[in-house]
Motif scaffolding. Structure first.
Motif, mmCIF file in Angstrom:
data_model
loop_
_atom_site.group_PDB
_atom_site.id
_atom_site.type_symbol
_atom_site.label_atom_id
_atom_site.label_comp_id
_atom_site.label_asym_id
_atom_site.label_seq_id
_atom_site.Cartn_x
_atom_site.Cartn_y
_atom_site.Cartn_z
ATOM 1 N N ASN A 429 0.830 -1.208 0.000
ATOM 2 C CA ASN A 429 0.000 0.000 0.000
ATOM 3 C C ASN A 429 0.873 1.270 0.000
ATOM 4 O O ASN A 429 0.604 2.229 0.733
ATOM 5 N N ASN A 430 1.952 1.271 -0.832
ATOM 6 C CA ASN A 430 2.808 2.449 -1.009
ATOM 7 C C ASN A 430 3.489 2.898 0.287
ATOM 8 O O ASN A 430 3.717 4.097 0.478
ATOM 9 N N ARG A 431 3.794 1.949 1.164
ATOM 10 C CA ARG A 431 4.488 2.286 2.398
ATOM 11 C C ARG A 431 5.768 1.444 2.477
ATOM 12 O O ARG A 431 5.790 0.268 2.111
ATOM 13 N N ASP A 498 5.405 7.022 3.823
ATOM 14 C CA ASP A 498 4.031 6.765 3.401
ATOM 15 C C ASP A 498 3.744 7.656 2.203
ATOM 16 O O ASP A 498 3.564 8.864 2.331
ATOM 17 N N ASN A 500 1.151 7.609 0.426
ATOM 18 C CA ASN A 500 -0.268 7.988 0.354
ATOM 19 C C ASN A 500 -0.479 9.368 0.992
ATOM 20 O O ASN A 500 -1.306 10.159 0.539
#
Length: 510
Positions: A429-431, A498, A500
């Protein structure tokens, strides 16, 4: 007395008039336009034995007599036709009917006809009488006139021909030949202008069997999923065969499989790769392949990184959720320092478990500080979704020194800066996350850290600048983080990116 003087003056005047008339006649008469000299079409002659050259003299109003000073060298007819008889030098004398003379020097050299053709290897100019050449090889042949100083008046043009083009093909103009099959034949080079002048050369293309296969390694160590190939050579070194292809087979394909000359480690164990000639399977060699057990850090097989004697390196295959075996270290060593992003220590069972994704990983070990860490280094440039912490004043171990810290600068997969680049573990999740150790001494300019993508270009991640979420006292620029808190205490920190929320999150961990 006066009468005598008058007669004298009369006669004197007459004489002067007569002389004047005579001089006037010489100046204007037709004979004054004749040049009293002999002109010839050849002022000198250079001839070869047997040559004939017609010499013409002028003025044509006169007749000429022709003579040779040495008829053994040259003769000349009454009409001026010169014939070269023998080697030497002499003169042709020309005398006109009015007594004018002219001398013509003559040089005659021996007649040397094109009598043969010699052949040399164009690469080294070694004379070729016969030829042995290996299958598939090429050679350029050069023709040389015999004698080289021939003076026959024809150009030295030759044509090449192969008696059997199934064995030897040769370019008829350039003399470039190639062996296309085994056997014996002849090639011929002949003069275009004198086809009877030629040279015939016997050519052999021998078959020399391969008797032994030499491989680059006597044995090979692999980890699961790792692939390898062998570099091979043959004995004798001057072998010549139609088919030199090899066939590789594995004694146990479940341990080491083979596909198109590449073998791959499938599971832990030992197998033997047989390397055999395709056309003669009786000629072969065997190479043992040892596949290490997964999640085994065997420090005895680690190799130096080229940085110093302290830091060593090796790739290891880890299985997620499986214990990591480090035979050379005590449980006290393992529990004290380990990479917290990919390993978990259970003090009750004194077991170190791998928590990263199953696959091949890069393991670095410090002999000096008895500490190892795990990461995935970029291979052949940037990999999508791979991020790194880069800077100074931090390590992945609770030690701080120049051996592990390095300094700022490029990396680009040279291992030269491995000590100051921490791999960020993808969390999904883009982390992305990395655990680092910051010592209490890392103050002000002694500490800085930034996030970069692609070790070759050090490009910034998407969403830059990233905001910072960190304990009080930490400061940051758009890309870098510095530590300046009063009474700062060192320890492990978890660094999370992160994408996001475009945040950098720094938090203390136990």
């Amino acid at each position: 007395m006066n009468n005598i003087q008058d007669k004298f003056l009369f006669h004197l005047t007459g004489i002067v008039v007569f002389v004047g008339l005579m001089l006037s006649g010489c100046a204007k008469g037709p004979d004054r336009d004749i040049e009293h000299n002999i002109f010839v079409t050849h002022a000198d002659l250079s001839m070869i034995e047997g040559d004939e050259i017609q010499i013409t003299a002028s003025p044509t109003s006169q007749t000429f007599k022709w003579e040779s000073s040495n008829i053994a060298v040259v003769t000349v007819t009454s009409t001026g036709l010169a014939r070269a008889i023998g080697d030497g030098s002499c003169f042709i004398y020309v005398t006109s009917s009015e007594g004018l003379k002219r001398t013509i020097p003559v040089d005659v050299v021996e007649y040397l006809p094109l009598a043969g053709i010699d052949v040399v290897n164009a690469a080294n100019l070694v004379k070729v009488e016969s030829l042995s050449i290996l299958l598939g090889q090429t050679m350029t042949l050069k023709p040389i006139a015999a004698p080289e100083n021939y003076n026959e008046r024809i150009p030295f043009n030759v044509v090449w021909e192969s008696k059997d083009e199934n064995i030897i093909v040769i370019d008829e103009a350039t003399g470039v030949l190639q062996a296309v099959d085994f056997g014996s034949t002849e090639i011929t080079v002949s003069s275009v202008e004198k086809p009877d002048v030629k040279r015939v050369i016997k050519v052999d293309v021998p078959e020399i069997r391969i008797t032994d296969i030499v491989v680059s390694q006597s044995s090979i160590d692999l980890i699961v999923d790792e692939t390898a190939t062998l570099t091979t050579s043959f004995l004798p070194v001057n072998y010549s065969v139609r088919d030199e292809s090899l066939v590789l087979t594995s004694s146990d394909p479940s341990i080491v499989s083979v596909t198109d000359g590449t073998f791959k480690a499938m599971r832990a164990g030992q197998a033997t790769i047989r390397v055999a000639l395709n056309e003669d399977p009786g000629v072969y060699t065997e190479v043992p392949v040892y596949v290490e057990s997964p999640s085994l850090i065997d420090l005895s097989k680690f190799k130096g990184t080229g940085l110093n004697d302290n830091l060593v390196y090796k790739r290891v295959y880890f299985e997620k959720g499986k214990p990591i075996d480090v035979p050379a270290l005590s449980t006290a060593d393992i529990s004290a320092v380990y990479n917290r992003d990919f390993m978990e220590w259970d003090p009750a069972t004194q077991t170190l478990t791998f928590t990263g994704e199953t696959g091949q990983w890069d393991v670095y070990y410090s002999n000096k500080y008895r500490y190892f860490w795990i990461r995935q280094d970029e291979r052949n440039g940037s990999t999508t979704g791979v991020y790194w912490l880069r800077g100074q004043g931090f390590t992945q171990a609770p030690v701080w020194n120049s051996d592990l810290g390095g300094s700022s600068g490029g990396y680009c997969w040279g291992l030269a800066k491995v000590r100051f680049a921490a791999y960020m573990k993808p969390l999904g999740n883009n982390r992305f996350q990395a655990s680092i150790y910051i010592t209490s001494a890392a103050q002000s300019s002694a500490f800085w850290i930034t996030i970069k993508h692609n070790l070759c270009s050090w490009s910034d991640p998407p969403g830059t600048p990233l905001t910072l979420v960190a304990p009080a006292g930490f400061t940051a620029t758009n890309t870098d983080i510095n530590v300046r808190p009063a009474g700062f205490g060192g320890g492990y920190y978890r660094f999370t990116m992160d994408l996001n929320t475009n945040q950098r999150i720094l938090e203390k961990i136990n």
